[in-house]
Motif scaffolding. Structure first.
Motif, PDB file in Angstrom:
ATOM      1  N   LYS A  57     -31.111 -19.122 -22.119  1.00 23.51           N
ATOM      2  CA  LYS A  57     -30.844 -17.752 -22.551  1.00 23.51           C
ATOM      3  C   LYS A  57     -29.710 -17.669 -23.567  1.00 23.51           C
ATOM      4  O   LYS A  57     -29.324 -16.574 -23.994  1.00 23.51           O
ATOM      5  N   GLY A  58     -29.147 -18.810 -23.953  1.00 16.75           N
ATOM      6  CA  GLY A  58     -28.058 -18.814 -24.922  1.00 16.75           C
ATOM      7  C   GLY A  58     -26.758 -18.257 -24.386  1.00 16.75           C
ATOM      8  O   GLY A  58     -25.944 -17.722 -25.144  1.00 16.75           O
ATOM      9  N   ILE A  59     -26.535 -18.389 -23.090  1.00 19.20           N
ATOM     10  CA  ILE A  59     -25.332 -17.882 -22.437  1.00 19.20           C
ATOM     11  C   ILE A  59     -24.438 -19.066 -22.066  1.00 19.20           C
ATOM     12  O   ILE A  59     -24.907 -20.055 -21.502  1.00 19.20           O
ATOM     13  N   GLN A  66     -28.922 -24.758 -16.388  1.00 22.34           N
ATOM     14  CA  GLN A  66     -30.193 -24.863 -17.095  1.00 22.34           C
ATOM     15  C   GLN A  66     -30.706 -23.482 -17.494  1.00 22.34           C
ATOM     16  O   GLN A  66     -31.179 -23.276 -18.624  1.00 22.34           O
ATOM     17  N   TYR A  67     -30.610 -22.520 -16.569  1.00 25.17           N
ATOM     18  CA  TYR A  67     -31.076 -21.166 -16.873  1.00 25.17           C
ATOM     19  C   TYR A  67     -30.253 -20.552 -18.002  1.00 25.17           C
ATOM     20  O   TYR A  67     -30.794 -19.968 -18.942  1.00 25.17           O
ATOM     21  N   GLN A  77     -20.627 -31.558 -21.678  1.00 26.98           N
ATOM     22  CA  GLN A  77     -21.907 -30.930 -21.352  1.00 26.98           C
ATOM     23  C   GLN A  77     -22.196 -29.760 -22.289  1.00 26.98           C
ATOM     24  O   GLN A  77     -21.318 -28.939 -22.563  1.00 26.98           O
ATOM     25  N   GLU A  78     -23.409 -29.676 -22.732  1.00 21.97           N
ATOM     26  CA  GLU A  78     -23.822 -28.602 -23.628  1.00 21.97           C
ATOM     27  C   GLU A  78     -23.627 -27.238 -22.974  1.00 21.97           C
ATOM     28  O   GLU A  78     -24.017 -27.006 -21.835  1.00 21.97           O
ATOM     29  N   GLY A  79     -22.994 -26.341 -23.716  1.00 24.70           N
ATOM     30  CA  GLY A  79     -22.873 -24.961 -23.267  1.00 24.70           C
ATOM     31  C   GLY A  79     -21.797 -24.697 -22.245  1.00 24.70           C
ATOM     32  O   GLY A  79     -21.758 -23.607 -21.658  1.00 24.70           O
ATOM     33  N   VAL A  80     -20.896 -25.658 -22.006  1.00 20.96           N
ATOM     34  CA  VAL A  80     -19.875 -25.507 -20.968  1.00 20.96           C
ATOM     35  C   VAL A  80     -18.488 -25.364 -21.580  1.00 20.96           C
ATOM     36  O   VAL A  80     -18.103 -26.115 -22.476  1.00 20.96           O
ATOM     37  N   ILE A 136     -27.930 -12.776 -11.871  1.00 20.26           N
ATOM     38  CA  ILE A 136     -27.962 -13.139 -13.292  1.00 20.26           C
ATOM     39  C   ILE A 136     -29.320 -12.805 -13.891  1.00 20.26           C
ATOM     40  O   ILE A 136     -29.414 -12.252 -15.001  1.00 20.26           O
ATOM     41  N   ARG A 137     -30.377 -13.120 -13.175  1.00 22.81           N
ATOM     42  CA  ARG A 137     -31.715 -12.806 -13.689  1.00 22.81           C
ATOM     43  C   ARG A 137     -31.885 -11.303 -13.879  1.00 22.81           C
ATOM     44  O   ARG A 137     -32.525 -10.869 -14.853  1.00 22.81           O
ATOM     45  N   ARG A 138     -31.341 -10.526 -12.961  1.00 23.93           N
ATOM     46  CA  ARG A 138     -31.483  -9.077 -13.099  1.00 23.93           C
ATOM     47  C   ARG A 138     -30.761  -8.583 -14.347  1.00 23.93           C
ATOM     48  O   ARG A 138     -31.268  -7.756 -15.104  1.00 23.93           O
ATOM     49  N   VAL A 139     -29.549  -9.097 -14.564  1.00 24.02           N
ATOM     50  CA  VAL A 139     -28.785  -8.686 -15.743  1.00 24.02           C
ATOM     51  C   VAL A 139     -29.538  -9.044 -17.026  1.00 24.02           C
ATOM     52  O   VAL A 139     -29.672  -8.227 -17.940  1.00 24.02           O
ATOM     53  N   VAL A 140     -30.030 -10.263 -17.082  1.00 24.39           N
ATOM     54  CA  VAL A 140     -30.627 -10.781 -18.319  1.00 24.39           C
ATOM     55  C   VAL A 140     -32.046 -10.275 -18.534  1.00 24.39           C
ATOM     56  O   VAL A 140     -32.415  -9.880 -19.650  1.00 24.39           O
TER      57      VAL A 140
END
Length: 275
Positions: free
Chosen positions: A176-178, A171-172, A219-222, A142-146
């Motif tokens: 990143k707004g994902i 949390q990550y 939960q936020e963002g889920v 995920i970090r590589r993509v973002v």
């Protein structure tokens, strides 16, 4: 229904999962869900039900713009040309000009992440997919993509339920707004018979399964996409969106084991990788 906005799309926070509804068996389930008010349908090439999903949507009388449709490409079709062919096949089966979200279903050990995501980004740029994303990536992927490839993904779909912590990933993604889409949100049926979830459900006059869905949607963002073929189950999941769990309920759910993974095929990535 509550929604999440990410990368220019608005996603209903409760969707209908169609895993293990092969062939035409998915059609009546999708028809019923749409009639009840569902507007988010999740399918995949591997589910072998895209044609049935497309038929149900086409016959629903609901304007296409009112629906959010997700499909996915299987892990043996991730080279750019193969991915484009697979995507074209999915569109044809769905009887659609575009999908709202196109996902990598599972990463493969030999995939070129940059080439795959770049090919998906082209589909988005040309309007064939309104948004793109991934499923079942570990944190380094995920970090590589973002951060390295910098492809704007809208969603990461992963196994998430009361027995599986996804705290670091969630949390990550939030930073990143994902959005995080929780598949197997009922832990493949285990939530229904869990004594703790049942006790919470008794307090709210609902089922243990509804408590699990409510916990995720609180939960936020889920986003949650429980599979549901029966009308009463689909309605129960819809009703779960209005359940408000209190601090005592959340504390009890937090006491459940959080290291359980029920979807772990032999081709899955190294979940524990950190770099």
């Amino acid at each position: 229904m509550d929604t999440i906005e990410t990368q220019g799309v608005t996603i209903p926070r409760l969707g209908l999962g169609t895993f293990r509804m092969p062939g035409v068996s998915a059609q009546p389930a999708v028809e019923t869900a749409l009639s009840l008010g569902y507007r988010h349908i999740d399918t995949a090439a591997m589910y072998e039900n895209e044609a049935a999903v497309g038929t149900a949507i086409a016959g629903s009388g609901i304007h296409r713009r009112e629906l959010f449709v997700t499909t996915k490409v299987w892990h043996d079709q991730l080279a750019p040309e193969a991915l484009q062919r697979a995507f074209a096949t999915s569109l044809e089966k769905l009887k659609m000009d575009y999908v709202d979200l196109f996902l990598v279903h599972w990463p493969s050990a030999d995939m070129d992440i940059a080439s795959t995501l770049t090919a998906m980004a082209r589909l988005r740029e040309h309007g064939y997919a309104r948004a793109i994303g991934v499923c079942n990536f570990n944190m380094p992927m995920i970090r590589r993509v973002v951060e390295d490839i910098r492809v704007p993904i809208a969603v990461h779909q992963i196994e998430y339920h009361p027995y599986r912590s996804q705290a670091p990933m969630l949390q990550y993604l939030r930073t990143k707004g994902i959005a995080l889409t929780a598949y197997a949100p009922l832990a493949q049926g285990r939530a229904a018979s869990d004594p703790i979830l049942q006790s919470i459900g008794l307090k709210h006059n609902v089922s243990g399964s509804q408590v699990a869905v409510a916990w995720l949607l609180g939960q936020e963002g889920v986003i949650a996409i429980p599979k549901a073929a029966r009308t009463e189950t689909q309605k129960a999941n819809l009703d779960a969106a209005s359940i408000r769990l209190d601090d005592e309920d959340l504390s009890l759910i937090a006491s459940l084991p959080k290291d359980q993974r029920f979807v772990n095929p032999p081709f899955a990535c190294d979940w524990n990788a950190t770099d």
